[in-house]
Scaffold this motif. Structure first.
Motif, PDB file in Angstrom:
ATOM      1  N   VAL A 104      14.393   7.540 -16.436  1.00  0.00           N
ATOM      2  CA  VAL A 104      13.909   8.979 -15.245  1.00  0.00           C
ATOM      3  C   VAL A 104      15.323   9.772 -15.127  1.00  0.00           C
ATOM      4  O   VAL A 104      15.280  10.788 -15.303  1.00  0.00           O
ATOM      5  N   ALA A 105      16.764   9.612 -14.837  1.00  0.00           N
ATOM      6  CA  ALA A 105      18.074   9.613 -15.532  1.00  0.00           C
ATOM      7  C   ALA A 105      18.437  10.995 -16.443  1.00  0.00           C
ATOM      8  O   ALA A 105      18.571  12.080 -15.769  1.00  0.00           O
ATOM      9  N   ALA A 106      18.052  10.636 -16.887  1.00  0.00           N
ATOM     10  CA  ALA A 106      17.530  11.883 -17.579  1.00  0.00           C
ATOM     11  C   ALA A 106      16.459  12.821 -18.260  1.00  0.00           C
ATOM     12  O   ALA A 106      17.124  14.060 -18.934  1.00  0.00           O
ATOM     13  N   ALA A 107      15.443  12.207 -17.769  1.00  0.00           N
ATOM     14  CA  ALA A 107      14.697  13.765 -17.547  1.00  0.00           C
ATOM     15  C   ALA A 107      14.866  14.493 -16.907  1.00  0.00           C
ATOM     16  O   ALA A 107      15.896  14.389 -15.898  1.00  0.00           O
ATOM     17  N   GLU A 108      14.060  16.006 -17.165  1.00  0.00           N
ATOM     18  CA  GLU A 108      14.467  16.598 -15.563  1.00  0.00           C
ATOM     19  C   GLU A 108      13.678  16.724 -15.123  1.00  0.00           C
ATOM     20  O   GLU A 108      12.747  16.539 -14.686  1.00  0.00           O
ATOM     21  N   ILE A 109      14.531  17.541 -13.689  1.00  0.00           N
ATOM     22  CA  ILE A 109      13.954  17.350 -11.764  1.00  0.00           C
ATOM     23  C   ILE A 109      12.563  18.265 -12.829  1.00  0.00           C
ATOM     24  O   ILE A 109      12.121  19.199 -12.797  1.00  0.00           O
ATOM     25  N   SER A 110      11.537  17.993 -11.823  1.00  0.00           N
ATOM     26  CA  SER A 110       9.979  18.142 -11.851  1.00  0.00           C
ATOM     27  C   SER A 110      10.033  19.292 -11.186  1.00  0.00           C
ATOM     28  O   SER A 110       8.824  20.167 -11.481  1.00  0.00           O
ATOM     29  N   TYR A 111      10.079  19.137  -9.831  1.00  0.00           N
ATOM     30  CA  TYR A 111       9.578  20.007  -8.402  1.00  0.00           C
ATOM     31  C   TYR A 111      11.739  20.041  -7.543  1.00  0.00           C
ATOM     32  O   TYR A 111      11.179  18.520  -7.939  1.00  0.00           O
ATOM     33  N   SER A 137      -7.600  13.238 -11.293  1.00  0.00           N
ATOM     34  CA  SER A 137      -8.633  12.946 -10.522  1.00  0.00           C
ATOM     35  C   SER A 137      -8.481  13.447  -8.863  1.00  0.00           C
ATOM     36  O   SER A 137      -7.316  14.194  -9.082  1.00  0.00           O
ATOM     37  N   ASP A 138      -9.649  13.884  -7.988  1.00  0.00           N
ATOM     38  CA  ASP A 138      -8.907  14.226  -6.974  1.00  0.00           C
ATOM     39  C   ASP A 138      -8.249  14.033  -6.340  1.00  0.00           C
ATOM     40  O   ASP A 138      -7.740  14.768  -5.747  1.00  0.00           O
ATOM     41  N   ALA A 139      -8.016  13.310  -6.089  1.00  0.00           N
ATOM     42  CA  ALA A 139      -6.985  12.378  -4.746  1.00  0.00           C
ATOM     43  C   ALA A 139      -5.976  12.427  -5.450  1.00  0.00           C
ATOM     44  O   ALA A 139      -5.103  12.995  -4.585  1.00  0.00           O
ATOM     45  N   HIS A 140      -6.005  12.328  -6.838  1.00  0.00           N
ATOM     46  CA  HIS A 140      -4.336  13.073  -7.399  1.00  0.00           C
ATOM     47  C   HIS A 140      -4.028  14.093  -7.077  1.00  0.00           C
ATOM     48  O   HIS A 140      -2.841  14.289  -7.184  1.00  0.00           O
ATOM     49  N   LEU A 141      -4.761  14.900  -6.927  1.00  0.00           N
ATOM     50  CA  LEU A 141      -4.420  16.438  -7.689  1.00  0.00           C
ATOM     51  C   LEU A 141      -4.329  16.975  -6.717  1.00  0.00           C
ATOM     52  O   LEU A 141      -3.518  17.745  -5.859  1.00  0.00           O
ATOM     53  N   SER A 142      -4.731  16.423  -4.724  1.00  0.00           N
ATOM     54  CA  SER A 142      -4.792  16.615  -4.178  1.00  0.00           C
ATOM     55  C   SER A 142      -3.589  16.092  -3.509  1.00  0.00           C
ATOM     56  O   SER A 142      -2.823  16.732  -3.036  1.00  0.00           O
ATOM     57  N   ALA A 143      -2.984  15.130  -3.535  1.00  0.00           N
ATOM     58  CA  ALA A 143      -1.525  14.788  -3.483  1.00  0.00           C
ATOM     59  C   ALA A 143      -0.423  15.381  -3.822  1.00  0.00           C
ATOM     60  O   ALA A 143       1.051  15.408  -3.277  1.00  0.00           O
ATOM     61  N   MET A 144      -1.004  16.318  -5.677  1.00  0.00           N
ATOM     62  CA  MET A 144      -0.077  16.461  -6.309  1.00  0.00           C
ATOM     63  C   MET A 144       0.270  17.495  -5.883  1.00  0.00           C
ATOM     64  O   MET A 144       1.575  18.241  -5.474  1.00  0.00           O
ATOM     65  N   SER A 145       0.001  18.269  -5.382  1.00  0.00           N
ATOM     66  CA  SER A 145      -0.340  19.640  -4.489  1.00  0.00           C
ATOM     67  C   SER A 145       0.313  19.913  -3.871  1.00  0.00           C
ATOM     68  O   SER A 145       1.182  21.150  -3.291  1.00  0.00           O
ATOM     69  N   PRO A 168       0.722  -1.716  -0.286  1.00  0.00           N
ATOM     70  CA  PRO A 168       0.256   0.167  -0.294  1.00  0.00           C
ATOM     71  C   PRO A 168       0.837   1.322  -0.165  1.00  0.00           C
ATOM     72  O   PRO A 168       0.121   2.697  -0.774  1.00  0.00           O
ATOM     73  N   PHE A 169       2.189   0.873   0.727  1.00  0.00           N
ATOM     74  CA  PHE A 169       2.737   2.193   0.574  1.00  0.00           C
ATOM     75  C   PHE A 169       3.450   2.722  -0.351  1.00  0.00           C
ATOM     76  O   PHE A 169       3.296   3.733  -1.010  1.00  0.00           O
ATOM     77  N   LEU A 170       3.452   1.794  -1.558  1.00  0.00           N
ATOM     78  CA  LEU A 170       4.624   1.636  -2.920  1.00  0.00           C
ATOM     79  C   LEU A 170       3.624   2.182  -3.776  1.00  0.00           C
ATOM     80  O   LEU A 170       3.924   3.232  -4.177  1.00  0.00           O
ATOM     81  N   VAL A 171       1.816   2.040  -3.568  1.00  0.00           N
ATOM     82  CA  VAL A 171       0.944   2.039  -4.359  1.00  0.00           C
ATOM     83  C   VAL A 171       0.946   3.544  -3.922  1.00  0.00           C
ATOM     84  O   VAL A 171       0.807   4.349  -5.680  1.00  0.00           O
ATOM     85  N   ALA A 172       1.205   4.593  -3.283  1.00  0.00           N
ATOM     86  CA  ALA A 172       0.474   5.660  -2.195  1.00  0.00           C
ATOM     87  C   ALA A 172       1.583   6.678  -2.927  1.00  0.00           C
ATOM     88  O   ALA A 172       1.787   7.554  -3.830  1.00  0.00           O
ATOM     89  N   VAL A 173       2.880   5.638  -3.036  1.00  0.00           N
ATOM     90  CA  VAL A 173       3.962   6.828  -4.175  1.00  0.00           C
ATOM     91  C   VAL A 173       3.765   7.155  -5.377  1.00  0.00           C
ATOM     92  O   VAL A 173       4.098   7.931  -6.338  1.00  0.00           O
ATOM     93  N   ALA A 174       3.411   6.162  -6.262  1.00  0.00           N
ATOM     94  CA  ALA A 174       2.769   5.881  -6.984  1.00  0.00           C
ATOM     95  C   ALA A 174       2.143   7.598  -7.335  1.00  0.00           C
ATOM     96  O   ALA A 174       2.209   7.782  -8.782  1.00  0.00           O
ATOM     97  N   ALA A 175       1.158   8.344  -6.865  1.00  0.00           N
ATOM     98  CA  ALA A 175       0.669   8.903  -6.724  1.00  0.00           C
ATOM     99  C   ALA A 175       0.865   9.789  -6.879  1.00  0.00           C
ATOM    100  O   ALA A 175      -0.428  11.089  -6.837  1.00  0.00           O
ATOM    101  N   LEU A 176       2.023  10.244  -6.336  1.00  0.00           N
ATOM    102  CA  LEU A 176       1.893  11.959  -5.782  1.00  0.00           C
ATOM    103  C   LEU A 176       2.463  12.751  -6.426  1.00  0.00           C
ATOM    104  O   LEU A 176       2.350  14.000  -6.429  1.00  0.00           O
ATOM    105  N   VAL A 177       3.331  12.228  -7.848  1.00  0.00           N
ATOM    106  CA  VAL A 177       4.152  13.400  -8.963  1.00  0.00           C
ATOM    107  C   VAL A 177       2.924  12.909  -9.888  1.00  0.00           C
ATOM    108  O   VAL A 177       2.887  11.877 -10.063  1.00  0.00           O
ATOM    109  N   PRO A 178       2.874  13.711 -10.706  1.00  0.00           N
ATOM    110  CA  PRO A 178       2.362  14.177 -12.362  1.00  0.00           C
ATOM    111  C   PRO A 178       2.978  13.542 -12.961  1.00  0.00           C
ATOM    112  O   PRO A 178       3.664  13.306 -13.102  1.00  0.00           O
TER     113      PRO A 178
END
Length: 197
Positions: free
Chosen positions: A190-197, A150-158, A15-25
């Motif tokens: 991921v290593a080649a991607a730019e920092i998102s925040y 989704s509302d849940a994901h947008l809340s986590a993203m913010s 459950p912790f890992l599933v939650a992590v998946a949703a934190l960042v857009p």
């Protein structure tokens, strides 16, 4: 800087890992050759490789699985391509951030398993680095976008910057023969991607 202790019980790990998946857009630049891209919010000049310098060779991951993936294989008819999103979070170690992270995850944990268009995912954590990584595979960009908005994901993203030091998210397309995707393949993107925040 001290690192977060990711030693979780077997029951709490998934459950912790599933939650992590949703934190960042989970939206960003995408093309048929599988390039990575900035998903916004960052300066556009730093890559993950320049900021996330700890080698997470202790990554503990859950097996790749999900509604469209079972026993190491896709279920149903294979598509020509799938959308992959991978995230990397550097989690804040303080108690308040960890508590807030937990509060954000309840609604997401209730939603994600039944999310339309989710094919499968794997998630992992590194106690050594304080990192959390995800790989999610979607039927298409539209399905991924519905979850992202989704509302849940947008809340986590913010609240992502309140619970993590930095985050990176990128997406690309793969064929059915590329699944399940390896951690090494995701690390490279991921290593080649730019920092998102």
């Amino acid at each position: 800087m001290s690192r977060i202790d990711f030693s979780l019980s077997r029951v709490a790990f998934v459950p912790f890992l599933v939650a992590v998946a949703a934190l960042v857009p989970a939206c960003g630049a995408d093309d048929q050759q599988g390039t990575t891209g900035n998903t916004g919010g960052g300066s556009g000049t730093q890559t993950a490789a320049s900021e996330f310098t700890c080698t997470d060779d202790d990554l503990q991951g859950a097996p790749f699985g999900g509604p469209g993936f079972a026993d190491g294989a896709l279920t149903g008819a294979a598509q020509d391509s799938y959308v992959v999103s991978s995230t990397l979070l550097w989690m804040k170690p303080d108690e308040a951030a960890q508590r807030r992270f937990g509060e954000l995850m309840g609604p997401i944990l209730a939603q994600l398993p039944a999310q339309e268009g989710l094919i499968g995912f794997t998630l992992g954590t590194s106690a050594k680095c304080g990192y959390a990584r995800t790989i999610t595979v979607w039927k298409d960009e539209e399905a991924m976008g519905k979850f992202v908005m989704s509302d849940a994901h947008l809340s986590a993203m913010s609240a992502a910057s309140a619970v993590s030091v930095h985050g990176v998210v990128t997406q690309w397309t793969v064929g059915a023969g590329d699944l399940p995707l390896s951690w090494e393949a995701a690390r490279e993107k991921v290593a080649a991607a730019e920092i998102s925040y």
